[in-house]
Design a protein around this motif. Structure first.
Motif, PDB file in Angstrom:
ATOM      1  N   ARG A   1       0.829  -1.213   0.000  1.00  0.00           N
ATOM      2  CA  ARG A   1       0.000   0.000   0.000  1.00  0.00           C
ATOM      3  C   ARG A   1       0.860   1.259   0.000  1.00  0.00           C
ATOM      4  NH1 ARG A   1      -1.915   3.286   4.269  1.00  0.00           N
ATOM      5  NH2 ARG A   1      -3.701   4.556   3.596  1.00  0.00           N
ATOM      6  N   TYR A   2       1.953   1.239   0.753  1.00  0.00           N
ATOM      7  CA  TYR A   2       2.815   2.422   0.848  1.00  0.00           C
ATOM      8  C   TYR A   2       3.668   2.633  -0.397  1.00  0.00           C
ATOM      9  CZ  TYR A   2       1.749   2.460   5.879  1.00  0.00           C
ATOM     10  OH  TYR A   2       1.119   2.511   7.097  1.00  0.00           O
ATOM     11  N   GLY A   3       3.726   1.645  -1.283  1.00  0.00           N
ATOM     12  CA  GLY A   3       4.470   1.819  -2.525  1.00  0.00           C
ATOM     13  C   GLY A   3       5.774   1.057  -2.608  1.00  0.00           C
ATOM     14  N   PHE A   4       6.056   0.194  -1.637  1.00  0.00           N
ATOM     15  CA  PHE A   4       7.266  -0.623  -1.693  1.00  0.00           C
ATOM     16  C   PHE A   4       7.129  -1.700  -2.769  1.00  0.00           C
ATOM     17  CE2 PHE A   4       7.511   1.182   2.517  1.00  0.00           C
ATOM     18  CZ  PHE A   4       8.875   1.248   2.827  1.00  0.00           C
ATOM     19  N   THR A   5       8.249  -2.079  -3.337  1.00  0.00           N
ATOM     20  CA  THR A   5       8.315  -3.164  -4.309  1.00  0.00           C
ATOM     21  C   THR A   5       8.838  -4.425  -3.628  1.00  0.00           C
ATOM     22  OG1 THR A   5       8.685  -1.682  -6.189  1.00  0.00           O
ATOM     23  CG2 THR A   5       9.423  -3.956  -6.441  1.00  0.00           C
ATOM     24  N   TYR A   6       8.118  -5.523  -3.789  1.00  0.00           N
ATOM     25  CA  TYR A   6       8.554  -6.808  -3.244  1.00  0.00           C
ATOM     26  C   TYR A   6       9.753  -7.307  -4.031  1.00  0.00           C
ATOM     27  CZ  TYR A   6       8.464 -11.865  -2.397  1.00  0.00           C
ATOM     28  OH  TYR A   6       8.807 -13.161  -2.105  1.00  0.00           O
ATOM     29  N   GLU A   7      10.817  -7.698  -3.329  1.00  0.00           N
ATOM     30  CA  GLU A   7      12.049  -8.113  -3.993  1.00  0.00           C
ATOM     31  C   GLU A   7      12.340  -9.610  -3.851  1.00  0.00           C
ATOM     32  OE1 GLU A   7      14.743  -4.101  -3.823  1.00  0.00           O
ATOM     33  OE2 GLU A   7      14.850  -5.445  -2.094  1.00  0.00           O
ATOM     34  N   GLY A   8      11.686 -10.266  -2.913  1.00  0.00           N
ATOM     35  CA  GLY A   8      11.948 -11.687  -2.739  1.00  0.00           C
ATOM     36  C   GLY A   8      11.901 -12.065  -1.268  1.00  0.00           C
ATOM     37  N   THR A   9      12.053 -13.349  -1.000  1.00  0.00           N
ATOM     38  CA  THR A   9      11.979 -13.864   0.361  1.00  0.00           C
ATOM     39  C   THR A   9      13.246 -14.636   0.692  1.00  0.00           C
ATOM     40  OG1 THR A   9       9.557 -13.975   0.363  1.00  0.00           O
ATOM     41  CG2 THR A   9      10.718 -15.402   1.915  1.00  0.00           C
ATOM     42  N   PHE A  10      13.862 -14.290   1.815  1.00  0.00           N
ATOM     43  CA  PHE A  10      15.020 -15.018   2.328  1.00  0.00           C
ATOM     44  C   PHE A  10      14.502 -16.188   3.165  1.00  0.00           C
ATOM     45  CE2 PHE A  10      18.826 -11.903   2.266  1.00  0.00           C
ATOM     46  CZ  PHE A  10      18.484 -11.454   1.010  1.00  0.00           C
ATOM     47  N   ARG A  11      14.665 -17.397   2.663  1.00  0.00           N
ATOM     48  CA  ARG A  11      14.140 -18.572   3.346  1.00  0.00           C
ATOM     49  C   ARG A  11      15.049 -18.964   4.514  1.00  0.00           C
ATOM     50  NH1 ARG A  11      13.775 -22.841  -1.226  1.00  0.00           N
ATOM     51  NH2 ARG A  11      15.835 -21.926  -1.642  1.00  0.00           N
ATOM     52  N   ASN A  12      14.412 -19.474   5.601  1.00  0.00           N
ATOM     53  CA  ASN A  12      15.157 -19.864   6.805  1.00  0.00           C
ATOM     54  C   ASN A  12      16.098 -18.749   7.262  1.00  0.00           C
ATOM     55  OD1 ASN A  12      13.839 -22.267   6.575  1.00  0.00           O
ATOM     56  ND2 ASN A  12      15.673 -23.543   6.393  1.00  0.00           N
ATOM     57  N   HIS A  13      15.599 -17.544   7.235  1.00  0.00           N
ATOM     58  CA  HIS A  13      16.441 -16.380   7.522  1.00  0.00           C
ATOM     59  C   HIS A  13      16.740 -16.247   9.003  1.00  0.00           C
ATOM     60  CE1 HIS A  13      16.944 -11.739   7.445  1.00  0.00           C
ATOM     61  NE2 HIS A  13      18.096 -12.330   7.240  1.00  0.00           N
ATOM     62  N   MET A  14      15.768 -16.535   9.868  1.00  0.00           N
ATOM     63  CA  MET A  14      15.937 -16.331  11.295  1.00  0.00           C
ATOM     64  C   MET A  14      15.181 -17.404  12.069  1.00  0.00           C
ATOM     65  SD  MET A  14      15.279 -12.250  11.733  1.00  0.00           S
ATOM     66  CE  MET A  14      16.227 -11.025  10.839  1.00  0.00           C
ATOM     67  N   VAL A  15      15.560 -17.536  13.355  1.00  0.00           N
ATOM     68  CA  VAL A  15      14.773 -18.298  14.309  1.00  0.00           C
ATOM     69  C   VAL A  15      14.401 -17.347  15.434  1.00  0.00           C
ATOM     70  CG1 VAL A  15      14.713 -20.213  15.946  1.00  0.00           C
ATOM     71  CG2 VAL A  15      15.949 -20.462  13.766  1.00  0.00           C
ATOM     72  N   TYR A  16      13.108 -17.183  15.665  1.00  0.00           N
ATOM     73  CA  TYR A  16      12.670 -16.331  16.767  1.00  0.00           C
ATOM     74  C   TYR A  16      11.401 -16.892  17.368  1.00  0.00           C
ATOM     75  CZ  TYR A  16       9.092 -13.845  13.887  1.00  0.00           C
ATOM     76  OH  TYR A  16       8.006 -13.497  13.123  1.00  0.00           O
ATOM     77  N   LYS A  17      11.302 -16.715  18.684  1.00  0.00           N
ATOM     78  CA  LYS A  17      10.164 -17.245  19.435  1.00  0.00           C
ATOM     79  C   LYS A  17       9.962 -18.734  19.156  1.00  0.00           C
ATOM     80  CE  LYS A  17       7.731 -12.832  19.913  1.00  0.00           C
ATOM     81  NZ  LYS A  17       6.513 -12.039  19.646  1.00  0.00           N
ATOM     82  N   GLY A  18      11.078 -19.440  18.932  1.00  0.00           N
ATOM     83  CA  GLY A  18      11.029 -20.869  18.729  1.00  0.00           C
ATOM     84  C   GLY A  18      10.516 -21.316  17.380  1.00  0.00           C
ATOM     85  N   ARG A  19      10.467 -20.426  16.408  1.00  0.00           N
ATOM     86  CA  ARG A  19       9.947 -20.797  15.092  1.00  0.00           C
ATOM     87  C   ARG A  19      10.804 -20.178  13.992  1.00  0.00           C
ATOM     88  NH1 ARG A  19       6.088 -16.640  16.775  1.00  0.00           N
ATOM     89  NH2 ARG A  19       5.989 -14.949  15.237  1.00  0.00           N
ATOM     90  N   ASN A  20      10.687 -20.756  12.818  1.00  0.00           N
ATOM     91  CA  ASN A  20      11.407 -20.239  11.657  1.00  0.00           C
ATOM     92  C   ASN A  20      10.785 -18.947  11.151  1.00  0.00           C
ATOM     93  OD1 ASN A  20      13.194 -20.448   9.217  1.00  0.00           O
ATOM     94  ND2 ASN A  20      11.212 -20.591   8.204  1.00  0.00           N
ATOM     95  N   ARG A  21      11.634 -18.094  10.626  1.00  0.00           N
ATOM     96  CA  ARG A  21      11.143 -16.904   9.912  1.00  0.00           C
ATOM     97  C   ARG A  21      11.770 -16.858   8.529  1.00  0.00           C
ATOM     98  NH1 ARG A  21      11.042 -10.350  11.240  1.00  0.00           N
ATOM     99  NH2 ARG A  21      12.166  -9.751   9.358  1.00  0.00           N
TER     100      ARG A  21
END
Length: 236
Positions: free
Chosen positions: A173-193
């Motif tokens: 909505r704000y006008g950002f362009t989606y560039e892609g997704t970094f898979r298995n980028h982080m672990v937080y709160k006991g789950r993958n991000r």
């Protein structure tokens, strides 16, 4: 016309960036809009109001995709605010509703790289009273204007958990362009991000800026405060 860079085989490479000298680090000063003030965090001034504003969403859902849990007490929340405020990597800002003079949200300028002119907006947490309001949109606009118009940054980033549908929708909505997704980028709160990356570049900013200004014009809202046209419609 800019002279292209030439590689060892005599072929043009890259896009010239003439007279680039980098950017200044963002100042810790207020950004004043029509509806909100975006102000560097002041723990003594803001902590209690922010804690109370967050507690209006008692289910803790505002913290689902943040790195911290919902805070149960003011002391722990204040300590976290102080830890972010002390960071050299982020400048945490309070969003103050001008109509009530109350703190209703936070957002940070972070991962600041003046050498290459890149900067990220993150640690965004809006209380229910700020979500889906003109002031909430204006706060994002003011931070963008600081990065691009005041300081001359070339790239403005937004990152979020790939499963965070509201954040992804807000970025679009704000006008950002989606560039892609970094898979298995982080672990937080006991789950993958998996982290979705979005950006706005300096070349895109003039059209995005014009859309924000047109959307926020009083003419775009009826007597009940309802928008006549959506923000994204002004970019078409």
């Amino acid at each position: 016309m800019s002279t292209p860079h030439i590689d060892e085989f005599g072929k043009p490479v890259g896009h010239p960036v003439e007279n680039w000298t980098g950017c200044d680090f963002p100042p810790r000063t207020d950004m004043v809009g029509t509806h909100v003030i975006v102000s560097p965090i002041d723990i003594a001034r803001d902590a209690q109001q922010l804690f109370d504003a967050n507690r209006t969403a008692m289910d803790g859902s505002r913290f689902t995709y943040l790195f911290t849990p919902a805070f149960d007490d003011l002391a722990s929340y204040s300590a976290w605010l102080q830890s972010v405020a002390d960071s050299k990597d982020a400048i945490l800002h309070t969003i103050i509703d001008k109509a009530t003079n109350k703190a209703v949200g936070v957002a940070a300028l972070m991962r600041i790289d003046p050498t290459h002119g890149t900067i990220e907006v993150g640690n965004i947490n809006y209380a229910p009273t700020l979500s889906q309001t003109i002031g909430g949109t204006e706060a994002m606009y003011l931070l963008m204007k600081r990065a691009f118009d005041e300081l001359g940054y070339r790239r403005y980033e937004w990152k979020c958990d790939d499963q965070n549908a509201p954040s992804r929708a807000a970025a679009t909505r704000y006008g950002f362009t989606y560039e892609g997704t970094f898979r298995n980028h982080m672990v937080y709160k006991g789950r993958n991000r998996d982290t979705a990356w979005f950006s706005i570049t300096i070349e895109e900013w003039p059209a995005i800026n014009a859309a924000f200004e047109a959307w926020m014009s009083p003419d775009n809202f009826n007597e009940d405060g309802k928008q006549r046209r959506r923000l994204q419609d002004f970019r078409k």
